[in-house]
Design an enzyme around this catalytic site. Sequence first.
Site, PDB file in Angstrom:
ATOM      1  N   HIS A   1       0.873  -1.180   0.000  1.00 22.59           N
ATOM      2  CA  HIS A   1       0.000   0.000   0.000  1.00 22.59           C
ATOM      3  C   HIS A   1       0.913   1.234   0.000  1.00 22.59           C
ATOM      4  O   HIS A   1       1.758   1.376  -0.871  1.00 22.59           O
ATOM      5  CB  HIS A   1      -0.921  -0.107   1.227  1.00 22.59           C
ATOM      6  CG  HIS A   1      -2.075   0.834   1.262  1.00 22.59           C
ATOM      7  ND1 HIS A   1      -2.476   1.604   0.199  1.00 22.59           N
ATOM      8  CD2 HIS A   1      -2.955   1.133   2.268  1.00 22.59           C
ATOM      9  CE1 HIS A   1      -3.536   2.323   0.550  1.00 22.59           C
ATOM     10  NE2 HIS A   1      -3.841   2.060   1.808  1.00 22.59           N
TER      11      HIS A   1
ATOM     12  N   HIS B   1      -2.142  -1.791  -9.866  1.00 22.10           N
ATOM     13  CA  HIS B   1      -3.100  -1.184  -8.947  1.00 22.10           C
ATOM     14  C   HIS B   1      -4.389  -1.972  -9.025  1.00 22.10           C
ATOM     15  O   HIS B   1      -4.758  -2.452 -10.096  1.00 22.10           O
ATOM     16  CB  HIS B   1      -3.351   0.282  -9.343  1.00 22.10           C
ATOM     17  CG  HIS B   1      -3.970   1.083  -8.254  1.00 22.10           C
ATOM     18  ND1 HIS B   1      -5.320   1.096  -8.027  1.00 22.10           N
ATOM     19  CD2 HIS B   1      -3.418   1.890  -7.316  1.00 22.10           C
ATOM     20  CE1 HIS B   1      -5.572   1.891  -7.000  1.00 22.10           C
ATOM     21  NE2 HIS B   1      -4.438   2.379  -6.535  1.00 22.10           N
TER      22      HIS B   1
ATOM     23  N   ASP C   1       3.057   5.644  -6.461  1.00 22.85           N
ATOM     24  CA  ASP C   1       4.297   5.501  -5.702  1.00 22.85           C
ATOM     25  C   ASP C   1       5.535   5.370  -6.574  1.00 22.85           C
ATOM     26  O   ASP C   1       6.653   5.386  -6.055  1.00 22.85           O
ATOM     27  CB  ASP C   1       4.196   4.258  -4.803  1.00 22.85           C
ATOM     28  CG  ASP C   1       3.205   4.472  -3.680  1.00 22.85           C
ATOM     29  OD1 ASP C   1       3.227   5.562  -3.094  1.00 22.85           O
ATOM     30  OD2 ASP C   1       2.413   3.566  -3.398  1.00 22.85           O
TER      31      ASP C   1
END
Length: 422
Positions: free
Chosen positions: A262, A301, A357
């Site tokens: 995450h 994702h 990210d």
Amino acid sequence: MADTITIVDDRTGKKVTVPVIDGVIPSSALRELDPNLRVYDPAFLSTAACRSAITFVDGDAGVLRYRGYPIEQLAEHSTFLEVAYLLLHGELPTAAQLEAWGYEVTHHTMIHENMRKRFVDGFHYDAHPMGMFISSVAALGTFYPESNRIFDAATLDKQVLRLIAKVPTLAAMCYRFSSGLPFVSPNNGLGFGANFLNMMFKIGDDYRVDPTLARAMEVLFILHADHEQNCGTTALRTVASANADPYSAVAAGAAALYGPLHGGANEAVVRMLAEIGDMSQVDAFIASVKSGKGRLMGFGHRIYKQYDPRATLIKRTAEDVFKVTGKNPLLDVALKLEEVALRDDYFVSRKLYPNVDFYSGLIYQALRFPIEMFTVLFAIPRTAGWLAHYRELLGDDAQKISRPRQWYVGEASRDYVPLHKR
Ligand code: ACO
């Protein structure tokens, strides 16, 4: 075509027809067929656990909107505090509302001295800042015993304000402690992002926050402020559904965010890029991922099946930051990795694209944040989103305490065997 679905229970011949609204059917239809029937949906792949009006994501089209406003427009024109107001209240503030909100937030940034002395200073010298952050947020709630009066609107508003205002201070405090640096008090004359950078990096009187870097911080905070029902927000909602106070619920959201699958992925990405080290090693690394040795961190994702719009904006912000700080040497490795992966059928066929990210860590590193702080940088703005969900949940009459069912696959009933007979 009818906007209904008919489900027939072949065991009994019983039939139920339910409306499909916005692509959703109510699970009450199954309870109608058979109250003991369960839906097996590990990781909630097909389950909508709430109705929400905060954030819209279309993963196939790469669309992200807060309260209807496209993330690209907010990133270009807004500030983090304005976005936090939008998430919490549903509308952009007027000029007067924004000024009052900004004033309130900047005048709640201080943290009780005992918080630092008794809690933050009590951590082990090499404690991970995210572990410190999670526990400090929960501990902060103990300074406000009224925080469990969550159905008193004025009291709850005060905790929301306190949390949004104090998380950057707490985060900077954790960092300064782990670096052995003296704590820097909040500066009310600075904007949200600039104040955070100042609390993090000020050493001596000459330190000035670069406006480009302060703006980049605001943009990064905006991009991370909310993302509907992800793992952290689901953790927060589950805890909030038991009517726990907002500090405990935010700590729960932050704990989930810490995980490398995450929010912890930004940290994992930079470690991965450093390990690859050089563009010449990219092909070999991709081959090792394809052979099942680990994952390409920052890629893939649950919702986005194409380029995460936040990754596009972060990549752009990185260019601005690097003009001031100089280029992060790992950028070339990241660009090459992206190029190779997006040409490779393994990633294309699984619709694995860079997520939020993939590039954020490179900016954080260029801004001089230590790798361990990266997920904390995610948690600061996400606190605004979590609190918007917290309030939405409390006001939603359809919500009850979160309590999924299970599919029991353990032993049937059996008798206890005394120790000497085992
Ligand atoms: N690298 C290599 N392969 C991957 C990756 C990856 N990053 N992500 C998914 N896959 C593969 C899986 O092995 C699987 O392949 P298979 O069908 O041959 O078994 C397929 O793609 C589907 O993957 P799932 O794990 O089922 O996808 P899920 O939706 O459960 O996972 C997740 C999403 C956790 C984000 C995953 O893509 C991942 O681990 N990515 C790397 C970690 C990361 O960057 N996390 C940050 C996400 S953004 C955020 O949380 C803020």
